[in-house]
Scaffold this motif. Sequence first.
Motif, PDB file in Angstrom:
ATOM      1  N   ASN A 167       0.831  -1.205   0.000  1.00  0.00           N
ATOM      2  CA  ASN A 167       0.000   0.000   0.000  1.00  0.00           C
ATOM      3  C   ASN A 167       0.864   1.254   0.000  1.00  0.00           C
ATOM      4  N   GLY A 173      -1.359   2.927  -4.209  1.00  0.00           N
ATOM      5  CA  GLY A 173      -1.727   2.161  -3.008  1.00  0.00           C
ATOM      6  C   GLY A 173      -2.108   0.746  -3.395  1.00  0.00           C
ATOM      7  N   TRP A 174      -2.557  -0.016  -2.399  1.00  0.00           N
ATOM      8  CA  TRP A 174      -2.915  -1.398  -2.690  1.00  0.00           C
ATOM      9  C   TRP A 174      -4.163  -1.780  -1.920  1.00  0.00           C
ATOM     10  N   ASP A 175      -5.158  -2.217  -2.651  1.00  0.00           N
ATOM     11  CA  ASP A 175      -6.411  -2.658  -2.037  1.00  0.00           C
ATOM     12  C   ASP A 175      -6.554  -4.148  -2.298  1.00  0.00           C
TER      13      ASP A 175
END
Lengths: 293, 293
Positions: A167, A173-175
């Motif tokens: 993230n 970012g990272w979801d």
Amino acid sequence: MERTLVERVRSFNRTVTERVGALHDHFLGRAHALGEARLLWEIGGVGAEIREVRGRLALDSAYVSRLLRSLQRQGLVVVEASREDRRVRRVRLTAAGLAERAELDQRADAFAQALLEPLSVRQQVRLAAAMAEVERLLLASLVRIAVSDPTSADARWCLEQYAAELNERFDAGWDPARSISAQPHELTPPAGILLVAHMREAPVGCGAVKFHAHAPAELKRMWVAPQVRGLGLGQRLLAALEHAAREAGVSVLRLETNRALTEAIALYRRAGYEEVAAFNAEPYAHHWFEKRL
Amino acid sequence: MERTLVERVRSFNRTVTERVGALHDHFLGRAHALGEARLLWEIGGVGAEIREVRGRLALDSAYVSRLLRSLQRQGLVVVEASREDRRVRRVRLTAAGLAERAELDQRADAFAQALLEPLSVRQQVRLAAAMAEVERLLLASLVRIAVSDPTSADARWCLEQYAAELNERFDAGWDPARSISAQPHELTPPAGILLVAHMREAPVGCGAVKFHAHAPAELKRMWVAPQVRGLGLGQRLLAALEHAAREAGVSVLRLETNRALTEAIALYRRAGYEEVAAFNAEPYAHHWFEKRL
DNA sequence: CGCATTCTCTGACTATAGTCAGACAATGCG
DNA sequence: CGCATTGTCTGACTATAGTCAGAGAATGCG
């Protein structure tokens, strides 16, 4: 310069002697018994709970209690009940205790200095470098890798660290919800496998494989804790995962990764993974790799 | 390969822990107390005089006596009066003692092996190399250089070794009577100075300077024991001699040497000595060097 | 020969580094 | 509230690793 050489030597001594099994801080003693000196050291500048200190030094409760009584009589520490839980006792150094600790510190410095002193500057630099290398590799040899249940506390902690790092490092970012899944049940045999690396009880890395009946297996969740990077743990995890995959009858392993993860990409290339065309629609991926086992 | 890596690690452990002050062979213990294990080890395969063992381990006579009594009761050693001097007692291992010693040996091997095992082969090799470097430099830092009386036993021993080595290495041998003199009185202040290097009480090298009122001082009798070559002792001796010469008001140091002494010639060049025309008639010399301090 | 010295041993003692069982107080939980 | 648990402490004990004084036998030396 001088400073860091001394630090190197001391740091090295700590590591080596731990590995070698000795408490050898023998030169710290002479003023106090070794046990007291170690305790004085472990309490630290800001104080600590007794149970915590006891745990770190792996000492018997009765023994610690007696050592503390002795340090107390010498006016070096005060022991008082903790605010939150009055069964728990906290210990902290008095001014005299802090002075004593500084004295021990200085003696350890002098010891390291005496060791370096006879050498030429070039030799000192080489010694420090070699000590660092030894220390690094001894630490690396402390890391153990084992199959882990993805729902265990340590495994969850690693997976959270992994998520937090992606993230932070990915541009957008990272979801995890948008990314290809790697749920606990998918990482549990026979669907998959999760390896967690530990150093002295603490989790320091992980890596997983998802098996597929009619498709190559997928490498997932490779993560190495920052404090153990550079120890070759990534390579060891990768080798262990490949070994597990081979055991499970896998003949091709593949993975996708983000361009931000440059060390990981270099690791995969070094390990013989070859870049291939995208084989899935992972939105966070820029590179896809494959290796025939 | 495997063998030498293990040996490296063990050799390193011995050195490091000696330097660090711990006896840490703690892992050797558990079967016997550490004291007994150390003694068992020190006695060696062929037996030894008690006083010798005691000296090596620096233990109290009463303590050693009791440890031996205990080992004797366990049937691991036999103690008997020496042939030559019936006050002196010799101790040697029984078959059971030898077996016990082999067992300790094996445990130490296993320990070293366990340390290497988690590492990749490349890492193992690097660890061994770094350990060797550390060991080498720690040994080097054990060497102490001091001004010595040329008639002392240690000084005489070094000078004899020097003579023996020249005699062996020079094509035509070496006869001190034909060579420029360096008699004890010439190497004693204020006429000159002799430095002797010691490692753990044992003499391991020497070097001298002869002062002259109206001519450059002469470097003489540089010798480093074979077992400590490669530790940079030659450079340290040279630096110490130059320092002493400078203190004595010397501004130019010179020396002659034989073409067989290639390491010495390289050492002088590295240290800033420049080759000059022959300034004396030394029959064994092929090269003459000079350095302005 | 006799006296000093060397080497080893025994007896008596000490400090360190623990271990184990159980007591006691505070806390957590149903 | 009562009972189990947690954290600490005390008492009693042990093993290790010594140290110190002195005895006794063999040897060396004048």
